[in-house]
Scaffold this motif. Structure first.
Motif, short mmCIF file in Angstrom:
data_model
loop_
_atom_site.label_atom_id
_atom_site.label_comp_id
_atom_site.label_asym_id
_atom_site.label_seq_id
_atom_site.Cartn_x
_atom_site.Cartn_y
_atom_site.Cartn_z
N LEU A 1 0.62 -1.15 -0.02
CA LEU A 1 0.00 -0.03 -0.16
C LEU A 1 0.89 1.36 -0.17
N SER B 1 1.15 2.70 -3.18
CA SER B 1 -0.09 3.38 -3.80
C SER B 1 0.10 4.61 -3.44
N ALA C 1 1.23 7.77 -6.44
CA ALA C 1 0.57 8.64 -7.32
C ALA C 1 0.40 9.94 -6.90
N GLU C 2 -0.10 10.11 -5.62
CA GLU C 2 -0.41 11.53 -5.15
C GLU C 2 0.76 12.39 -5.00
N ASN D 1 -8.79 -1.04 2.52
CA ASN D 1 -8.41 0.05 1.67
C ASN D 1 -7.79 -0.68 0.25
N ILE E 1 -9.10 -0.04 -3.38
CA ILE E 1 -8.31 0.30 -4.57
C ILE E 1 -8.35 -0.68 -6.00
N SER F 1 -1.20 11.73 -13.56
CA SER F 1 -0.84 11.43 -12.14
C SER F 1 -2.25 11.64 -11.47
N LYS G 1 -4.07 8.40 -11.92
CA LYS G 1 -3.57 7.46 -11.02
C LYS G 1 -4.05 7.65 -9.57
N VAL G 2 -4.16 8.90 -9.17
CA VAL G 2 -4.75 9.26 -7.64
C VAL G 2 -6.20 8.74 -7.76
N ALA H 1 -5.93 5.27 -6.87
CA ALA H 1 -5.34 5.04 -5.39
C ALA H 1 -5.94 5.48 -4.35
N ALA I 1 -7.84 12.37 -1.90
CA ALA I 1 -6.82 13.31 -2.17
C ALA I 1 -7.15 14.53 -3.43
#
Lengths: 338, 134
Positions: free
Chosen positions: A321, A324, A327-328, B42, B46, B116, B119-120, B123, B127
């Protein structure tokens, strides 16, 4: 994760004997021994013990700090971290007092050291979410800032810290590129962040002792005040503003995303006391620069953690995790460099 | 309205498994395993989002990469993942060499921002809300 189980009767007897000899005591009795939470890189064990005679007679609360099964490539050895804590303590920084280092791996299976156990809560999620833990964020930010300014007064050369690397902006860029080159796939957003950091690297940099993991989640808050800074394993000599960018980085604000100073306070609450105590300006451009670098660094550590899982050497949901969050971090790097 | 299947697909299975874990199992999980249980939930969330998105993000990423290199007029000659890996290696090397410093910089940043964000969205979509607010 495979824990180095220290709470085994044989090891406990060995540990008591080590403590007795280290403190010149007549007797040491370990009342409690339990693993503290956190630490994929290091393990921390709480020890409650009574000592008779010697240098530290009386009841004690200590922490035994030792390597976890796998180490992050850039982290220091326990003996080195012990020396750093000694220097930090000599300079009056908020840090646990280091007591004894044990390099004999026969006692617990790995090198370890014993340090004072400070009171307080470190959890970044709790510190940024529960107002009763931090009733006055500005006060805590000021204590963190003045403590960091004092930490940055330690300048090279330091005879006790000759093992430390010097990591200025361009050294960071070069090192992270070497790490990226070891990974199996390419990471264009991180490459862009590094290129941006190369182009915008400061012309002149000061070099001081830096902590390199000075952030919410790595300090103890006790009764709303700073009780101690933990996790000195990434320390180096480098640009002091790197530490400021690190504690400001969005990835370390936890639940307090709107509070730039570590998720606990406004920017000025930290910057003004830091600048005054350190006698050093923190230009806005430098603050952005070191936040970009912070996200790159954390992304690369996260990729290394994920690889420990993906390689099959250490299957772990937590490590998987961690991958993962890259990305952020990439998203934030792109936002900051547009 | 989408056609209804007679059996649960991967997304349905992950969703119902996750809600069972959170609503029925978690209250009985001892404190020291609570963090692990939340990590499992979690991971399932995902995986469910990744499955729901399908290969749309990857196809879009490849289209943008080929645009960046001006190669969208040629037919792709690799499988999707291999093609993305190939272009990303080229892109990374070109960025490091400074070939995206100037006139191709905006196109690069557009691509990185879109990639990105996608992807966020898989994930940790929360955010993205934080970014909008912050």
């Amino acid at each position: 994760m495979t824990a180095n189980n220290i709470d085994d009767p044989q090891k406990r007897i060995g540990l008591e004997a080590f403590l007795r000899a280290a403190a010149g005591a007549n007797a040491v009795h370990i009342r409690k021994l339990y693993r503290l939470s956190g630490g994929a890189v290091q393990e921390n064990w709480a020890i409650d013990a009574d000592m008779t005679g010697g240098t530290h007679p009386g009841p004690h609360q200590w922490v035994l700090r030792t390597d976890a099964a796998a180490r992050v490539e850039a982290s220091l050895k326990r003996a080195e971290e012990f020396e750093i804590l000694r220097v930090a303590h000599l300079h009056g920084l908020h840090a646990p007092q280091p007591l004894w280092l044990c390099r004999d791996t026969a006692i617990t299976g790995r090198e370890f050291f014993i340090m004072q156990r400070l009171p307080g809560i470190a959890s970044g999620h709790r510190v940024t979410r529960e107002p009763e833990l931090v009733p006055d964020g500005a006060l805590l930010a000021r204590e963190l800032a003045t403590n960091l300014a004092r930490l940055h007064e330690i300048k090279p050369p330091q005879p006790r810290l000759t093992f430390l690397d010097t990591m200025l902006a361009r050294d960071n860029v070069a090192q992270y590129r070497r790490y990226l080159d070891q990974l199996s796939s390419a990471h264009p957003a991180l490459e862009w962040g590094l290129r941006w950091c190369e182009i915008n690297a400061p012309v002149d940099e000061e070099t001081t002792f830096i902590h390199r993991d000075y952030r919410t989640g790595n300090y103890l808050v006790h009764e709303g005040r700073l009780a101690g800074v933990l996790d000195w394993e990434f320390a180096a000599f480098g640009n002091p503003l790197e530490d400021v960018g690190w504690i400001f980085a969005k990835c370390w604000r936890f639940a307090g995303k709107a509070k730039p100073a570590g998720g606990i306070a406004d920017a000025e609450d930290f910057l003004l006391p830091y600048q005054e105590a350190a006698g050093r300006e923190v230009p806005p451009s430098a603050l952005v620069y070191w936040q970009v670098m912070a996200h790159i660094r954390w992304a690369i550590i996260a990729l290394q953690q994920a690889r420990r899982h993906l390689s099959g050497s250490e299957p772990s949901l937590e490590l998987a995790l961690t991958g993962s969050i890259v990305a952020e971090l990439e998203h934030e790097i792109v936002s900051l460099t547009r | 309205m989408a056609l209804m299947n007679d059996t649960a697909d991967a997304r349905d299975l992950l969703d119902i498994a996750r809600s069972t874990l959170l609503n029925q199992v978690l209250p009985h999980v001892p404190g020291e395993l609570r963090y692990e249980a939340l990590m499992i939930a979690n991971a399932m969330a995902i995986a469910a989002r990744e499955h729901a998105a399908g290969d749309r993000p990857a196809r879009d990423e490849l289209t943008r990469l080929r645009d960046l290199f001006g190669e969208n007029d040629q037919p792709p000659h690799r499988a999707l993942d291999a093609a993305i890996a190939h272009y990303n290696r080229r892109l990374a090397a070109d960025i490091r060499a400074g070939r995206f410093d100037d006139k191709k910089r905006d196109a690069l940043l557009y691509h990185l921002q879109r990639t990105s964000t996608d992807k966020v969205a898989i994930a940790n979509p929360k955010a993205l809300e934080d970014t909008k607010r912050g």
